[in-house]
Design an enzyme around this catalytic site. Sequence first.
Site, PDB file in Angstrom:
ATOM      1  N   TYR A  86      -3.879   3.485  -3.800  1.00 34.96           N
ATOM      2  CA  TYR A  86      -3.524   3.188  -2.410  1.00 34.96           C
ATOM      3  C   TYR A  86      -4.118   1.845  -1.999  1.00 34.96           C
ATOM      4  CZ  TYR A  86      -7.947   5.759  -1.217  1.00 34.96           C
ATOM      5  OH  TYR A  86      -9.233   6.224  -1.132  1.00 34.96           O
ATOM      6  N   CYS A  87      -3.443   1.194  -1.057  1.00 37.35           N
ATOM      7  CA  CYS A  87      -3.808  -0.153  -0.598  1.00 37.35           C
ATOM      8  C   CYS A  87      -4.036  -1.104  -1.786  1.00 37.35           C
ATOM      9  CB  CYS A  87      -5.042  -0.107   0.299  1.00 37.35           C
ATOM     10  SG  CYS A  87      -5.250  -1.599   1.302  1.00 37.35           S
TER      11      CYS A  87
END
Length: 275
Positions: A145-146
């Site tokens: 994620y990110c």
Amino acid sequence: MTSLLKQEKWRFIDHTSLGPFFDAKQSFAYDDTLCASVGKGESSPTTRTWVHHDTIVLGIQDTKLPYLNEGIDHLKSQGYQVVVRNSGGLAVVLDEGVLNISLIFPEADKGIDINRGYDTMVELIKELLAEENVQIEAREIVGSYCPGSYDLSIDGKKFAGISQRRLRGGVAVQIYLSVTESGSKRANLIQEFYRLSLKNEETKFIFPDIVPNTMASLSELLGKEMTVQMFMLRLLQTLQKNSQQIYTSDMTEAENERFQQNYQRMIDRNEKVFN
């Protein structure tokens, strides 16, 4: 080129033990406030550490998800607060096992281009983990994620992500470090958030396809118990090694005024998104 970790004085602000009522919106307001103080030369370069309990921080792009409210309802049903930060990037998980570190420099100091800010944080984390004898890579971990080009990983598993904010003559380089607990469990949560918020709909912006086993905590990667407190001690020792003086201080009266304005901006931004 001299390392930006080497400063005559480091100001140190510890927000790791403020508890479950410490709101992540406050953290982003604090860093904006310190950017202005450091940028104007009213404060030495500053290191701020912070921990938030069960909070999902969304990036501005996340607010454009077609079924955002359904994703947010799921996160809240799992016991998480949801806030939108004032900078780029995408959704991340913060909890008691995640240590956040901000390094705040004056932008004019030794000409800090964007890569130099990121490289300084990578250098710091390598110092904090020097005794562990591990190979740390800075490259994008697809499936995390990110994701970004300065994801930090060991054996291909991401344990940290770095972001940067420039404001009023100051540069804040921020990192989240997954120290304890399960990295893949955190990633599962964000995977489900995107599933519910997207429902396979085509969007202009490509959101990450989360693969939970691309993420792990340092405790998992090193095969031993690591703690936030352990990293705090190593951080202080590293700052002492790189400066003539390290000092702690409360926010000044002027900073408190600026903080209240920045915090109100964060509140307004979040109300606009969620209402």
